[in-house]
Scaffold this motif. Structure first.
Motif, PDB file in Angstrom:
ATOM      1  N   ILE A  77     -22.934  16.610 -36.549  1.00  0.00           N
ATOM      2  CA  ILE A  77     -22.429  17.225 -35.314  1.00  0.00           C
ATOM      3  C   ILE A  77     -21.661  18.493 -35.672  1.00  0.00           C
ATOM      4  CG2 ILE A  77     -20.867  16.899 -33.328  1.00  0.00           C
ATOM      5  CD1 ILE A  77     -21.777  13.987 -33.353  1.00  0.00           C
ATOM      6  N   SER A  78     -22.136  19.621 -35.141  1.00  0.00           N
ATOM      7  CA  SER A  78     -21.443  20.884 -35.432  1.00  0.00           C
ATOM      8  C   SER A  78     -21.609  21.847 -34.267  1.00  0.00           C
ATOM      9  CB  SER A  78     -21.996  21.516 -36.718  1.00  0.00           C
ATOM     10  OG  SER A  78     -23.365  21.765 -36.569  1.00  0.00           O
ATOM     11  N   ASN A  79     -20.681  22.776 -34.172  1.00  0.00           N
ATOM     12  CA  ASN A  79     -20.703  23.819 -33.145  1.00  0.00           C
ATOM     13  C   ASN A  79     -20.863  23.244 -31.731  1.00  0.00           C
ATOM     14  OD1 ASN A  79     -20.652  26.446 -32.162  1.00  0.00           O
ATOM     15  ND2 ASN A  79     -22.883  26.622 -32.220  1.00  0.00           N
ATOM     16  N   ALA A  80     -20.226  22.090 -31.496  1.00  0.00           N
ATOM     17  CA  ALA A  80     -20.370  21.436 -30.185  1.00  0.00           C
ATOM     18  C   ALA A  80     -19.253  21.881 -29.250  1.00  0.00           C
ATOM     19  CB  ALA A  80     -20.306  19.922 -30.359  1.00  0.00           C
ATOM     20  N   SER A  81     -19.624  22.093 -27.971  1.00  0.00           N
ATOM     21  CA  SER A  81     -18.554  22.275 -26.977  1.00  0.00           C
ATOM     22  C   SER A  81     -18.478  21.057 -26.066  1.00  0.00           C
ATOM     23  CB  SER A  81     -18.741  23.560 -26.171  1.00  0.00           C
ATOM     24  OG  SER A  81     -19.986  23.557 -25.518  1.00  0.00           O
ATOM     25  N   MET A  82     -19.542  20.224 -26.069  1.00  0.00           N
ATOM     26  CA  MET A  82     -19.472  18.982 -25.292  1.00  0.00           C
ATOM     27  C   MET A  82     -20.297  17.906 -26.000  1.00  0.00           C
ATOM     28  SD  MET A  82     -20.120  18.445 -21.258  1.00  0.00           S
ATOM     29  CE  MET A  82     -21.637  17.735 -20.825  1.00  0.00           C
TER      30      MET A  82
END
Ligand code: GEK
Length: 250
Positions: A131-136
């Motif tokens: 999981i990377s660069n997630a905003s939601m």
């Protein structure tokens, strides 16, 4: 439609309608995938609201050029709601499930070629997902199926893959420490299922199948774990009987 035809309509969940000699543990196989939209709508109080609000939250929180993760995506209802809600450009959705049967159907339902926000379908255990660069990140009714000993590690991984300003939506069936409240909420959940056409045999066989498979925890346990995982705060935004949804913030 005659009442017999209605009972047998395609897509209707009747998996536990006949008396089984032995009730096996619940699995997300092809039989479940075929009836899943009907099953979850008739079994989870407030499910349509949680899905619809996932889209509203996506519009509010998804940041440009970021990722949305839908962990335990089943047939992709939350991914679709997010896809419809996202207004930020340059985003992608990772829809992840470890049931091949569920994911195949999700892929058929969401044709993303022409969509502004593409969806990648990934068949894997969410415990192995990067999981990377997630905003939601969306965990709609999935954490309850993860071994309790693995839940903190998963939430820590989600927390560290979220950008500043990012959110986790965590929707779960919950338990209550007060035994009177626990039985009141379970009774109301069963009343909800009966009102949606499930009979007592179906309710009781499904309950047996889910024992040791779906493990609900109390709200207090969820809030504590979210704090331990490094979220700065978590708020309850929805409850219907023993089903809730929380927003946890980075
Ligand atoms: C919806 N979110 O419609 N790794 C990947 N997937 C998993 C794992 C795991 N370890 N464990 C369970 N699943 C959906 C509904 S359903 C909830 C989610 C329910 C998957 C499992 O295969 C199933 O598709 C999903 O999590 C749970 O909004 O059936 O109550």
């Amino acid at each position: 439609m005659t009442s017999q035809a209605a009972m047998n309509r395609p897509g209707k969940d009747s998996i536990y309608a006949t008396q089984l000699e032995k009730v096996d543990s619940f699995v997300f196989d092809h039989r479940v995938a075929e009836v899943f939209p009907d099953m979850i709508k008739r079994s989870v109080p407030g499910y349509p609201t949680v899905i619809a609000m996932t889209g509203v939250l996506a519009a509010e929180y998804v940041q440009p050029n970021s990722r949305v993760y839908d962990l335990g995506c089943s047939l992709g209802a939350s991914s679709l709601a997010a896809q419809e809600g996202i207004t930020a450009p340059g985003c992608e959705i990772h829809a992840i499930d470890n049931s091949r049967e569920m994911l195949d159907q999700a892929q058929q339902r969401l044709s993303s070629e022409s969509a502004r926000t593409p969806v990648q379908f990934i068949c894997e255990n969410v415990l192995d997902s990067e999981i990377s660069n997630a905003s939601m990140v969306i965990l709609n009714f999935t954490l309850q199926f993860i071994e309790t000993t693995q839940r903190l590690a998963l939430l820590k991984k989600i927390r560290s893959g979220l950008r500043p300003g990012g959110i986790l939506i965590l929707s779960e069936k919950i338990a209550f420490t007060d035994s009177t409240e626990e039985s009141l909420q379970i009774d109301m959940h069963h009343a909800f299922k009966r009102a949606n056409g499930y009979n007592d045999l179906e309710i009781s066989q499904k309950r047996t199948a889910l024992e040791n498979v779906l493990i609900p925890e109390t709200l207090e346990q969820h809030f504590q774990r979210l704090e331990n995982a490094g979220f700065s705060r978590a708020d309850l935004w929805f409850q219907c009987f023993n089903f809730v949804s929380l927003i946890a913030r980075v």
